[in-house]
Design a protein around this motif. Structure first.
Motif, mmCIF file in Angstrom:
data_model
loop_
_atom_site.group_PDB
_atom_site.id
_atom_site.type_symbol
_atom_site.label_atom_id
_atom_site.label_comp_id
_atom_site.label_asym_id
_atom_site.label_seq_id
_atom_site.Cartn_x
_atom_site.Cartn_y
_atom_site.Cartn_z
ATOM 1 N N ARG A 94 -59.683 -58.708 8.955
ATOM 2 C CA ARG A 94 -60.294 -57.607 8.215
ATOM 3 C C ARG A 94 -59.687 -56.272 8.660
ATOM 4 O O ARG A 94 -59.380 -55.413 7.836
ATOM 5 N N ALA A 95 -59.507 -56.113 9.971
ATOM 6 C CA ALA A 95 -58.912 -54.872 10.476
ATOM 7 C C ALA A 95 -57.501 -54.679 9.923
ATOM 8 O O ALA A 95 -57.112 -53.561 9.576
ATOM 9 N N LEU A 96 -56.735 -55.754 9.811
ATOM 10 C CA LEU A 96 -55.379 -55.656 9.268
ATOM 11 C C LEU A 96 -55.414 -55.221 7.807
ATOM 12 O O LEU A 96 -54.711 -54.279 7.420
ATOM 13 N N THR A 97 -56.217 -55.879 6.998
ATOM 14 C CA THR A 97 -56.244 -55.540 5.576
ATOM 15 C C THR A 97 -56.795 -54.134 5.351
ATOM 16 O O THR A 97 -56.304 -53.406 4.483
ATOM 17 N N GLU A 98 -57.787 -53.723 6.140
ATOM 18 C CA GLU A 98 -58.317 -52.368 6.021
ATOM 19 C C GLU A 98 -57.285 -51.327 6.437
ATOM 20 O O GLU A 98 -57.144 -50.291 5.792
ATOM 21 N N GLU A 99 -56.560 -51.593 7.512
ATOM 22 C CA GLU A 99 -55.514 -50.671 7.971
ATOM 23 C C GLU A 99 -54.393 -50.569 6.936
ATOM 24 O O GLU A 99 -53.894 -49.473 6.656
ATOM 25 N N LEU A 100 -54.003 -51.695 6.375
ATOM 26 C CA LEU A 100 -52.960 -51.671 5.344
ATOM 27 C C LEU A 100 -53.397 -50.842 4.142
ATOM 28 O O LEU A 100 -52.608 -50.085 3.578
ATOM 29 N N SER A 101 -54.643 -50.967 3.752
ATOM 30 C CA SER A 101 -55.163 -50.238 2.604
ATOM 31 C C SER A 101 -55.343 -48.748 2.912
ATOM 32 O O SER A 101 -54.831 -47.889 2.194
ATOM 33 N N ALA A 102 -56.054 -48.450 3.993
ATOM 34 C CA ALA A 102 -56.404 -47.062 4.317
ATOM 35 C C ALA A 102 -55.193 -46.239 4.750
ATOM 36 O O ALA A 102 -54.982 -45.126 4.266
ATOM 37 N N ALA A 103 -54.407 -46.754 5.656
ATOM 38 C CA ALA A 103 -53.318 -45.963 6.235
ATOM 39 C C ALA A 103 -52.003 -46.079 5.469
ATOM 40 O O ALA A 103 -51.158 -45.195 5.565
ATOM 41 N N HIS A 104 -51.838 -47.171 4.731
ATOM 42 C CA HIS A 104 -50.529 -47.403 4.117
ATOM 43 C C HIS A 104 -50.574 -47.607 2.603
ATOM 44 O O HIS A 104 -49.528 -47.762 1.979
ATOM 45 N N GLY A 105 -51.783 -47.666 2.016
ATOM 46 C CA GLY A 105 -51.901 -47.825 0.577
ATOM 47 C C GLY A 105 -51.478 -49.181 0.047
ATOM 48 O O GLY A 105 -51.130 -49.310 -1.119
ATOM 49 N N HIS A 106 -51.486 -50.194 0.895
ATOM 50 C CA HIS A 106 -51.090 -51.541 0.496
ATOM 51 C C HIS A 106 -52.309 -52.438 0.377
ATOM 52 O O HIS A 106 -53.176 -52.443 1.256
ATOM 53 N N ALA A 107 -52.357 -53.215 -0.676
ATOM 54 C CA ALA A 107 -53.392 -54.240 -0.802
ATOM 55 C C ALA A 107 -52.844 -55.524 -0.199
ATOM 56 O O ALA A 107 -51.686 -55.875 -0.408
ATOM 57 N N ALA A 108 -53.663 -56.209 0.571
ATOM 58 C CA ALA A 108 -53.250 -57.469 1.189
ATOM 59 C C ALA A 108 -54.429 -58.409 1.220
ATOM 60 O O ALA A 108 -55.583 -57.978 1.265
ATOM 61 N N ALA A 109 -54.123 -59.679 1.186
ATOM 62 C CA ALA A 109 -55.175 -60.694 1.260
ATOM 63 C C ALA A 109 -54.609 -61.916 1.956
ATOM 64 O O ALA A 109 -53.403 -62.159 1.935
ATOM 65 N N PHE A 110 -55.483 -62.648 2.595
ATOM 66 C CA PHE A 110 -55.090 -63.901 3.225
ATOM 67 C C PHE A 110 -55.493 -65.043 2.306
ATOM 68 O O PHE A 110 -56.579 -65.040 1.734
ATOM 69 N N GLU A 111 -54.611 -65.990 2.157
ATOM 70 C CA GLU A 111 -54.862 -67.179 1.351
ATOM 71 C C GLU A 111 -55.217 -68.314 2.293
ATOM 72 O O GLU A 111 -54.495 -68.583 3.253
ATOM 73 N N ALA A 112 -56.328 -68.981 2.035
ATOM 74 C CA ALA A 112 -56.733 -70.106 2.886
ATOM 75 C C ALA A 112 -55.748 -71.249 2.719
ATOM 76 O O ALA A 112 -55.407 -71.648 1.603
ATOM 77 N N ARG A 113 -55.264 -71.757 3.825
ATOM 78 C CA ARG A 113 -54.331 -72.895 3.830
ATOM 79 C C ARG A 113 -54.758 -73.849 4.930
ATOM 80 O O ARG A 113 -55.343 -73.453 5.936
ATOM 81 N N THR A 114 -54.426 -75.107 4.758
ATOM 82 C CA THR A 114 -54.720 -76.130 5.745
ATOM 83 C C THR A 114 -53.408 -76.748 6.195
ATOM 84 O O THR A 114 -52.514 -76.997 5.371
ATOM 85 N N LEU A 115 -53.312 -77.015 7.487
ATOM 86 C CA LEU A 115 -52.118 -77.662 7.999
ATOM 87 C C LEU A 115 -51.974 -79.042 7.399
ATOM 88 O O LEU A 115 -52.971 -79.767 7.218
ATOM 89 N N ALA A 116 -50.752 -79.422 7.087
ATOM 90 C CA ALA A 116 -50.489 -80.780 6.617
ATOM 91 C C ALA A 116 -50.701 -81.734 7.784
ATOM 92 O O ALA A 116 -50.463 -81.375 8.944
#
Length: 180
Positions: free
Chosen positions: A155-177
């Motif tokens: 959450r801190a990463l996505t908020e920092e990317l949005s607030a300080a850098h104007g970038h939208a980011a999201a994590f996609e749920a993945r499972t190890l094979a």
């Protein structure tokens, strides 16, 4: 000295510039395994340059090299750089180079088509620095693939990317094979 000798001698003998011996980089983290699996299942990377931030064991770098990329693996810990260099040599990946890079420094990232980072979001200050590096790489046109198995600072990463850098980011749920 070999990596094996360094590990046997313990943290006090490690050639690092800080009090943290970097042993966490000698562990295989789930995020690195996931990135390596995604790269292995993905398209060829022939002709692409790749930069790994916080390479640890170098698994992501080795996976990118196996797909044809020319790779620069970076970390602040000499043990991680040595592990990666020895693994690249043992697996005959001459297109893997290693180099010191402090993500919290002002030094610009080396150019790369693809930037990889796995399980590097483990401290609040480091998370802010990773956000800056993701924004830097994205601004110059690099594809950024970041995995975070612990989810502590997502959450801190996505908020920092949005607030300080104007970038939208999201994590996609993945499972190890499953392992073979």
């Amino acid at each position: 000295q070999s990596v094996e000798q360094l590990l046997l001698q313990g943290p006090a003998s490690l050639p690092v510039g800080s009090t943290d011996p970097g042993f966490h980089g000698a562990l295989l983290w789930p995020g690195a395994l996931l990135v390596a699996q995604l790269l292995a299942a993905g398209p060829s990377m022939a002709g692409l340059t790749c930069l790994e931030l916080g390479c640890g064991t170098g698994l992501c770098s080795l996976a990118a090299a196996a797909r044809g990329a020319s790779v620069t693996a970076t970390d602040i810990f000499p043990l991680s750089l040595q592990l990666t260099a020895q693994a690249a040599e043992a697996q005959e990946h001459p297109d893997v180079s290693v180099g010191y890079l402090d993500l919290e420094s002002a030094e610009p990232l080396p150019p790369a088509d693809v930037v990889l980072a796995a399980d590097v979001l483990y401290l609040s200050e480091l998370t802010r620095s990773v956000a800056s590096r993701v924004a830097e790489a994205s601004a110059r046109g690099s594809l950024v693939l970041l995995a975070d198995s612990r989810a502590t600072h997502r959450r801190a990463l996505t908020e920092e990317l949005s607030a300080a850098h104007g970038h939208a980011a999201a994590f996609e749920a993945r499972t190890l094979a499953p392992s073979l």
